[in-house]
Structures are given as C-alpha cells and as structure tokens.
Design an enzyme around this catalytic site. Structure first.
Site, PDB file in Angstrom:
ATOM      1  CB  CYS A  53      -0.911  -0.231   1.109  1.00 18.06           C
ATOM      2  SG  CYS A  53      -2.043   1.353   1.364  1.00 18.06           S
ATOM      3  CD  GLN A 178      -6.464  12.629  13.713  1.00 17.61           C
ATOM      4  OE1 GLN A 178      -6.592  12.086  12.673  1.00 17.61           O
ATOM      5  NE2 GLN A 178      -7.196  13.529  14.161  1.00 17.61           N
ATOM      6  CD  GLU A 226     -10.743  10.985  25.434  1.00 20.07           C
ATOM      7  OE1 GLU A 226     -11.533  10.185  25.030  1.00 20.07           O
ATOM      8  OE2 GLU A 226     -10.765  12.236  24.978  1.00 20.07           O
ATOM      9  CG  ASP A 273      -9.706  16.838  17.916  1.00 17.85           C
ATOM     10  OD1 ASP A 273     -10.585  16.617  16.986  1.00 17.85           O
ATOM     11  OD2 ASP A 273      -8.573  16.421  17.695  1.00 17.85           O
ATOM     12  CB  CYS A 300     -12.731  14.232  11.931  1.00 19.18           C
ATOM     13  SG  CYS A 300     -13.996  13.577  12.902  1.00 19.18           S
TER      14      CYS A 300
END
Length: 342
Positions: A53, A178, A226, A273, A300
């Site tokens: 890939c 990420q 979180e 985020d 996102c």
C-alpha cells in the site's frame, strides 16, 4: 461556511500523497495457509489484500508481510464474519515518529494469548528491528468493532511516545490516534500559536493530549476532558511526565464532554476536538451562554461542524478557518475553526 460567517476562504494545509499513514488497522481474512491482510470492499466483509500500500509508512507494509508469513507458517485460522469462527481477526500497527518502530497488536477471536504462544514467539523474532512492542487483543463478540476489551502486553514498552510542544505524549494501543500524525501535529502546533498568553484553558475530547499537553507550560491553568479509557490512560501518563511547575496547573475531568460543560464559564480559551458526531449539545449550550474569549474547534466531519457552527455563530464570529488534508485521496478534511465573541 466562510462566506456565511464573513470570513476569508480557508487555507488548506496539504499532505504528502504517499507514506503518510503511521497507524493502520488491517482485516485478516482468507485461508489459514494464505491469509489476506487489507481492507474491506465497500459495503462488504470481503477483504482486499494490500501488500504494498503506497499510503502506508513502509514499516507498516513490512510488518504486515511478516505477520502474514508467520500466520501462514503456523496455519492460524483466519476469521469468518459469517460463521463467527476462526482466530486471527485484525492487525493494528502504529509507527512511532521518533524511532520508526512499530507497536503491533493482533486482534483474535479467542479468550487468551496463551493459545498462540508459539506464534507470538516466532512473530517477535520475525519482526526483529522494526518492533517497538507486541500486544494481544481479544475480541470474541460478533461485532464490527475492531478492538475488544481484553489486552495483554507481550513485549516492549507500554506506550508509543510523541511530543506536543515541550510535552511528551503517550499512546497505549487502545487509545485513539491520528493516522496522518505528521500533519495532525502541525495542526496542534497551529492551535498553540492561536492560544492567548497565560490563559485559563479547557480542552474537551482531549484524547491523549496531543493538543492540550503542549499548552501546560504557558497556561495559567489547563483542564483536560476525555471519556475513552485508553485515551485517559495515555493522558494520565502524559500529565505525570510534565515538569512539576506545569503539572500542578493541570486537572483531568473524565467523562462525557456534556457532563463537564460548566467548565466553559471560567475559561479564557476552550478547545474541542470531538469525534465525528460533533459537539455534545450541553457543550454547545454552555459556549453560547458564556462565550470564552476564544474557542478553537477541530472537526473531522463537515456536516456536524456546519450544524454546530450555525448555532455558535449566534454568539460568536468566525475569525479563522483552516483545512488540513489528513485524509489524502478522499473527500474528507480536518477543519480548524476559531471563534471569538461578537
């Protein structure tokens, strides 16, 4: 959005088109003597083998090839979604930026790593100098969720590490991270540039602290929220690694962002985020009722961002809009939007 908010068109930060992906989760399907490691065809559980890939960091391709060879050597049964049978389900590989070593986790459809002890011993040898750490993850549920609840550390350190500003950040294998980490950390650096001096900062959906921990030294106070268990573990480790002068300014607030929305009221700078679903409704309400001096929204998903931004613009004006091409070859972009009170 930029036109409606009377803001300049977004600046787009580009990514290299190849070798940018440092985190991959590959399905393991096929036959025990010829496993396929790759991605599913759209709308199916038919795995497409991707041995070379081009978007993967080269270490991921090398690791995947050695895992495939070792699985075939040991004739480890591959997973069948239809029958909910077989053993090897998924492979997760995370490549540490500073060392280019791979944190490797094999997800299996059985209850203990001991059933594959000889396989893991040979795999550790096969991975050689590319190996950072080796993990077993157990997922015995009939589900599309990739990772299961059971973990065992078989070899190597407990965390892949990175750096946000002067702060160390720590990724256990079960934490969100990420895949395009080089560009994602440029985004984090941009948020640091936009942070007011000596501000009281609150970050929601902080993950392992890739953005927020880099602000601990210069903040007046830093509160990090979180929910995810793995990310909380990494975040806790990152806070502990801060110098004492910075560490005493940081507090953790574990749980859903909406449960801690009241923190907005005495914050100068708020960062969020969120996952693809966007901001919790309680957080949007708190931002509108008691707007901080500045709010940085990292998104996102364009649909949830536009939904949330439409509500925020009743109390804020949009001052900065930037796009980061974290997902080359797709239509998706990561958005950084900065709002200030009207």
């Amino acid at each position: 959005m930029a036109e409606r908010a009377d803001c300049e068109p977004p600046r787009v930060h580009e990514s290299p088109p190849t070798e940018f992906r440092r985190r991959a989760r590959l399905a393991i399907r096929g036959r025990a003597d010829a496993p396929k490691l790759g991605i599913f065809e759209a709308g199916s559980h038919r795995a497409v083998h991707i041995p070379r890939c081009l978007v993967h960091h080269p270490v991921i391709n090398r690791v995947a090839a050695r895992v495939r060879d070792t699985l075939a050597q040991h004739r480890v049964p591959t997973y069948s979604d239809t029958a909910h049978a077989g053993v090897a389900r998924y492979l997760q590989v995370v490549v540490e930026r500073e060392t280019n070593l791979a944190q490797v986790a094999l997800v299996t459809n059985n209850g203990a790593s001991t059933e594959l002890a000889s396989f893991f011993a040979d795999l550790q040898t096969a991975l050689g100098d590319d190996l950072h750490s080796l993990w077993w993850n157990g997922n015995t549920e009939r589900t599309n969720t990739i990772l299961g609840p059971k973990w065992q550390q078989l070899f190597g350190p407990g965390y892949v590490t990175d750096r946000s500003g002067n702060a160390r950040i720590f990724y256990p294998p079960q934490a969100f991270g990420q895949s395009n980490l080089d560009l994602a950390m440029q985004l984090a650096a941009r948020v640091r540039e936009l942070t007011p001096a000596a501000a009281r900062i609150t970050e929601y959906y902080a993950g392992v602290g890739a953005i927020g921990l880099g602000l601990a030294e210069t903040a007046a106070s830093l509160r990090l929220n979180e929910l995810g268990e793995g990310s909380v573990a990494g975040l806790t480790r990152g806070v502990a690694a801060l110098p004492e002068a910075a560490r005493v300014k940081v507090t953790l607030h574990v749980g859903a962002a909406g449960e801690h929305a009241a923190l907005v009221a005495d914050s100068d700078f708020v960062i969020a985020d969120p996952p693809r679903k966007g901001l919790d409704a309680e957080l949007v309400s708190a931002l509108r009722q008691t707007p901080p001096k500045r709010f940085a929204y990292v998104s996102c998903d364009i649909d949830s961002f536009e939904r949330d931004a439409a509500q925020l613009l009743e109390a804020f004006r949009l001052t900065t809009l930037e796009a980061y091409d974290l997902f080359p070859h797709t239509e998706h972009l990561e958005t950084l939007a900065v709002f200030e009170p009207r």
